[in-house]
Design an enzyme around this catalytic site. Structure first.
Site, short mmCIF file in Angstrom:
data_model
loop_
_atom_site.label_atom_id
_atom_site.label_comp_id
_atom_site.label_asym_id
_atom_site.label_seq_id
_atom_site.Cartn_x
_atom_site.Cartn_y
_atom_site.Cartn_z
CG ASN A 9 -7.51 0.76 -7.26
OD1 ASN A 9 -8.47 1.17 -7.91
ND2 ASN A 9 -6.59 -0.20 -7.94
CE LYS A 11 -7.60 -3.67 -6.67
NZ LYS A 11 -6.47 -4.84 -6.91
CG HIS A 95 -3.63 -0.88 -10.62
ND1 HIS A 95 -4.17 -2.23 -10.93
CD2 HIS A 95 -3.57 -0.58 -9.53
CE1 HIS A 95 -3.89 -2.70 -9.71
NE2 HIS A 95 -4.02 -1.70 -8.54
CD GLU A 97 -5.97 -5.11 -10.29
OE1 GLU A 97 -6.82 -4.10 -10.49
OE2 GLU A 97 -5.74 -5.72 -9.28
CD GLU A 165 -0.60 -0.62 -6.33
OE1 GLU A 165 -0.91 -0.34 -5.28
OE2 GLU A 165 -1.08 -0.79 -7.46
N GLY A 171 -3.33 -7.60 -3.79
CA GLY A 171 -4.42 -8.74 -3.76
C GLY A 171 -4.26 -10.06 -3.18
CB SER A 211 -1.52 -7.24 0.75
OG SER A 211 -1.81 -7.94 -0.42
C1 PEP Z 1 -4.15 -2.20 -5.60
O1 PEP Z 1 -5.25 -2.32 -6.02
O2 PEP Z 1 -3.34 -1.24 -6.02
C2 PEP Z 1 -3.89 -2.87 -4.43
C3 PEP Z 1 -2.87 -2.49 -3.82
O3 PEP Z 1 -4.69 -3.74 -3.99
P1 PEP Z 1 -4.56 -4.66 -2.31
O4 PEP Z 1 -4.36 -3.44 -1.57
O5 PEP Z 1 -6.00 -5.20 -2.49
O6 PEP Z 1 -3.43 -5.52 -2.50
#
Ligand code: PEP
Length: 249
Positions: A9, A11, A95, A97, A165, A171, A211
């Site tokens: 992803n 973003k 997601h 975000e 997630e 992040g 992460s």
């Molecule tokens: C994501 O954006 O879905 C995500 C899991 O980000 P990160 O791997 O940076 O935690």
């Protein structure tokens, strides 16, 4: 046997220019493999770059969002048929975000999933609890309601992927322990089973995200109910995305 999925992803990163450079490095590392699949969720403006560069490769691509209507007076939005026109095979929905910064709700996720399925695009529904919800012992309740409401128009006969997630792990550098992740994945499969039946639930890939890095992905992929990863930060360099995506299964 469920195919493992490794989804990046990007973003709001990687415009067409950077995306081209990235793909030149990433594509030569990826060869067809019956047991795994790779997806890149790119910003809308970079999707034509992915369409041009990835069409004869095993790597698929998708949009990070879409509007639920096929067209209309919705300035700034992109519809599922538009994603289809760019040969997107996947669409990300809900997601954290988008839920946190753009007011996305389980109801809007449900409508987007319906729209994607109508355009023959596989939805990837993201679910996950916040730290406060986990601390309050509400993880299962939250996940159950996100899945049940988000899949209001889900169809057992149509493709679907779920990404678990935990919001506190996105992040932040904090990763769910193997035990925590497997426990939630088993629970998600149980919820899917009561909606779609055990056989269908057993075919749906449930990815972990939060992460994930080359250093921590081995333990997680070894778990029976973790069918791959949704990767943010570590998908931004071709090298680390390939390291995760080529991990021994
Ligand atoms: C994501 O954006 O879905 C995500 C899991 O980000 P990160 O791997 O940076 O935690």
């Amino acid at each position: 046997m469920r195919k493992s999925i490794f989804a990046g992803n990007w973003k709001m990163q990687m415009g067409p220019h950077e995306a081209t450079k990235y793909l030149n490095e990433f594509i030569p590392q990826i060869h067809p493999d019956k047991s795994r699949e790779w997806i890149i969720f790119a910003p809308f403006v970079s999707l034509p770059t992915l369409q041009n560069n990835l069409k004869n490769t095993p790597i698929k691509w998708g949009g990070q969002n879409c509007h639920h209507e096929p067209k209309g007076a919705f300035t700034g939005e992109i519809s599922a048929p538009m994603l289809k026109e760019l040969d997107c095979q996947y669409g990300l929905v809900g997601h954290s975000e988008r839920r946190q910064f753009f007011g996305e709700t389980d109801k809007s996720c449900a409508l987007k999933i319906k729209a994607l399925l109508e355009s023959d695009i596989t939805p990837m529904l993201c679910v996950g609890e916040t730290q406060k919800e986990r601390d309050g012992g509400m993880t299962q309740e939250i996940i159950k309601s996100q899945i049940e409401q988000g899949l209001e128009y889900g169809d057992p006969l149509r493709p679907l992927v779920i990404a678990y997630e935990p919001v506190w792990a996105i992040g932040t550098g904090k990763v769910a322990t193997a035990g925590m992740a497997e426990e939630v994945h088993v629970f998600i499969r149980k919820v899917l089973s009561s909606k779609f039946g055990q056989e269908r639930a057993g075919q749906i890939q449930i990815l972990y995200g939060g992460s994930v890095k080359p250093e921590n992905c081995r333990e997680l992929i070894a778990l029976p109910n973790i069918d791959g990863f949704l990767i943010g930060g570590a998908s931004l360099t071709a090298k680390s995305f390939a390291q995760i995506g080529l991990i021994p299964l």
